[in-house]
Scaffold this motif. Structure first.
Motif, mmCIF file in Angstrom:
data_model
loop_
_atom_site.group_PDB
_atom_site.id
_atom_site.type_symbol
_atom_site.label_atom_id
_atom_site.label_comp_id
_atom_site.label_asym_id
_atom_site.label_seq_id
_atom_site.Cartn_x
_atom_site.Cartn_y
_atom_site.Cartn_z
ATOM 1 N N ILE A 1 -4.344 7.457 0.991
ATOM 2 C CA ILE A 1 -2.986 7.456 1.547
ATOM 3 C C ILE A 1 -2.884 8.268 2.837
ATOM 4 N N VAL B 1 0.845 -1.195 0.000
ATOM 5 C CA VAL B 1 0.000 0.000 0.000
ATOM 6 C C VAL B 1 0.879 1.242 0.000
ATOM 7 N N THR B 2 0.294 2.358 -0.403
ATOM 8 C CA THR B 2 1.017 3.624 -0.420
ATOM 9 C C THR B 2 0.533 4.471 0.741
ATOM 10 N N GLU B 3 1.478 5.083 1.439
ATOM 11 C CA GLU B 3 1.148 5.851 2.635
ATOM 12 C C GLU B 3 1.847 7.203 2.558
ATOM 13 N N LEU B 4 1.153 8.207 2.973
ATOM 14 C CA LEU B 4 1.736 9.548 3.052
ATOM 15 C C LEU B 4 2.948 9.501 3.979
#
Lengths: 141, 141, 141, 141
Positions: free
Chosen positions: A111, A8-11
């Motif tokens: 995100i 997953v993409t996260e800030l």
């Protein structure tokens, strides 16, 4: 990648700073002191700022709005009052019923989120949108 | 003075006593037992008094009203119900939705607040106003 | 100025940013992800940042340490354990018993505080000190 | 990938089920009724099960242990008592001081955590380890 986990993409905190600075710049331009909070996709606080003159209780509502937006994956303050209060009560006050929280999406994936409090609903949303726009601007470059 | 800090005016405990005494004197004259709380500009309690016969739960509402008035910088109990409840829930119950809290302003700057509880809305407000008037009277002299 | 109020100096959000940035720069140099919170003299949150990789629960402890340092006007984590826990319990968990919170003083007056969490006691304190040093540096210039 | 966000690996619910089933199978083999909780890397609950006969309060401790393990990135119950209690108090009770929570790591990165409660420390840890071992077994295949 197995089915047992997912990428997953996260800030990152650097991304959160860009969102915060974009929001603060907008609030300053509007002349409205605001509280601004940015959370990651798990709902955990990354950055926060309370401008001089912003309401004291908004330090709490801004964070809760950001949490709610990342949790529900939609802007806060959209549900009918009775349902929204019901969710707030049933979740131990982990759900903001009021406007000012916006999810931060990237390619259809969530995100993080931003929460803004101390102005009117419209002012809070405008500041939150400016924060997200600042992030989009640096990503697109 | 640098931009990194600011000089602000804050109610002293002596000032808070004047507010409290003015409010209590008014409540006694009205024959209404009241709870009266005065907070500083950071929302922290300075003085409190519960008159004989005042409601028990008002020891909490009076403090919360004072906190809310200093936080929002306006009288409590003015917002539409749904918004006010939403703020209360989103701030972890740090916002009074009911009347009886008034900010104490000096030359356009907030220096503290008073919260009154145990009477009707009108009685609470009248007592709170009397507290602030007592302070203005001694300052103007 | 009358006896009924007092002029006090309070950290502005610009000053809080300097403290935060000084602390974060130190933590980055040490290679220790940290949570950093800065509060004003009323104990209300001004700025916060959680570095990538910092512990999740430290988002809460950093804020509580800062609150405690401004409240008690001394570094956190100095009291005997039983007394410190007693104060924490008696204040509804508004008192951190652990190290990492430091008051920010100016000319002998308290103007705010910093709280750092996610490292060891020593690391947290070192980062907090760096934040305060950054503020002193810009003020002295 | 820009510096403004980061790609991370997170336990999926399918992965969490494997952890849970591995833990429950172990508890059944040991004849010890247990509560088992699995959280993702943000500390949010993915799966939970309370076996017939497990203690009621362990429904809460198991979740808190899992949260703490993912937050601190190490097994719970390892810190000196005074420090652990201090963190618990300063985080608003978001930190378990007792054993039974283990982080779930993959290639050096934390992807979630498991918390087990209702047995002795040793039993809880053994069950938690069995849950993680079950995940490793299916991933390695």
């Amino acid at each position: 990648m197995s089915i047992y986990m997912r990428r997953v993409t996260e800030l990152s905190v650097k991304g959160a700073r860009v969102v915060l600075q974009g929001a603060i710049a907008k609030a300053e331009a509007m002349g409205i002191p605001q509280c601004v909070a940015v959370v990651d996709r798990g709902g955990n606080l990354l950055v926060f700022e309370r401008m001089d003159g912003a309401k004291l209780h908004s330090q709490f509502t801004a964070i809760q709005k950001a949490y709610t937006a990342v949790s529900a994956r939609v802007a806060t303050g959209q549900l009918p009052f009775e349902l929204a209060v019901g969710i707030a009560l049933a979740s131990g006050d982990r759900f903001a019923t009021i406007a000012g929280g916006l999810p931060i999406m990237l390619d259809g994936e969530i995100i993080g989120a931003i929460g803004v409090g101390s102005g009117t609903d419209e002012e809070d949303i405008e500041v939150a949108e400016a924060g997200i726009a600042a992030l989009k601007a640096v990503i697109d470059n």
